[in-house]
Scaffold this motif. Structure first.
Motif, short mmCIF file in Angstrom:
data_model
loop_
_atom_site.label_atom_id
_atom_site.label_comp_id
_atom_site.label_asym_id
_atom_site.label_seq_id
_atom_site.Cartn_x
_atom_site.Cartn_y
_atom_site.Cartn_z
N ASP A 1 70.45 16.42 68.26
CA ASP A 1 71.62 17.11 67.71
C ASP A 1 72.51 16.18 66.89
O ASP A 1 73.38 16.64 66.16
CB ASP A 1 72.46 17.72 68.85
N GLY A 2 72.31 14.88 67.03
CA GLY A 2 73.13 13.92 66.29
C GLY A 2 74.16 13.26 67.19
O GLY A 2 74.54 13.80 68.23
N SER B 1 72.35 7.46 69.98
CA SER B 1 71.72 6.79 68.84
C SER B 1 70.66 5.78 69.26
O SER B 1 69.61 5.66 68.63
CB SER B 1 72.80 6.09 67.99
N ASN C 1 67.64 7.69 70.46
CA ASN C 1 67.01 8.31 69.29
C ASN C 1 66.14 7.32 68.53
O ASN C 1 65.07 7.66 68.03
CB ASN C 1 68.09 8.89 68.37
#
Length: 222
Positions: A54-55, A165, A168
């Motif tokens: 989703d960021g 992050s 990810n």
């Protein structure tokens, strides 16, 4: 079997599908064939069909730090200089009036004057404390979705994990396999596009109706 990618996942939901225990923590590994598994002793293999993050999410945090400053009253230095001049002046006057012992007496007179005002004229240093506020962005955990296909029974399902992050950066290294259903839809759309192109050729009388019908049957696999 060589493991080429691995990452420790904190699973929010769907952990039962991949065989993760109650804690919701499990290490996902991917072998050289592109298959992923979680249980090393009795592995169940999956194809990773899709990974969507989703960021990153950031919160603004305000920090307050103390900054200490020392301030000295500079006027006291001038006062100390004035006292020193008074002592020297007393010594000179004593020499002029009473040479020899007069020098000591004059100096003593100036010194007494200094002692009387010593406490009054001492310099004062004060510590001033200032609070400096700064703002910075701090990342908080977000969510990512992973879609799998069970190699044994072809079941497709998704799980959600806690992601940021740093996580990810690990997960984007995992190879994904295109879903069979997605592949079929893609091929179907491609065939429809080709039929439209042949329809335009028919309208332009570049091909005849019989050729168009034959091509349409081939593309739609009728």
């Amino acid at each position: 079997m060589t493991v080429v990618n691995k990452s420790l996942l904190q699973i929010k939901n769907g952990r039962q599908k991949v065989g993760i225990s109650f804690a919701g923590l499990g290490e996902m590994k991917q072998n050289e064939d592109g298959l992923v598994f979680f249980n090393k002793k009795d592995p169940v293999y999956f194809e990773l069909l899709e990974y969507v993050f989703d960021g990153p999410i950031y919160n603004t945090v305000v920090e307050s730090k103390q900054h200490r400053m020392s301030v000295t009253n500079e006027k006291n230095k001038s006062k100390r200089k004035a006292k020193l001049k008074k002592i020297i002046g007393g010594a000179i006057l004593g020499t002029m009036v009473f040479p020899g012992p007069g020098t000591i007496a004059g100096a003593y007179a100036g010194g007494r004057s200094k002692d009387k005002k010593k406490d009054k004229n001492n310099s004062v240093t004060e510590d001033n404390i200032q609070y400096v506020k700064t703002k910075k962005l701090v990342e908080v955990p977000g969510t990512a979705t992973l879609k799998f296909r069970n190699v044994t029974n072809s079941e497709e399902f998704s799980i959600q994990i806690i992601c940021n992050s740093s996580k990810n950066a690990q997960l984007i290294n995992f190879k994904t396999t295109k879903s069979k259903s997605a592949s079929l839809v893609s091929n179907y759309k491609s065939n429809i596009e080709q039929i439209k192109e042949y329809k335009e050729l028919l309208n332009l009388e570049i091909i005849n109706q019989e050729e168009f019908n034959k091509k349409k049957v081939e593309l739609l696999d009728l």
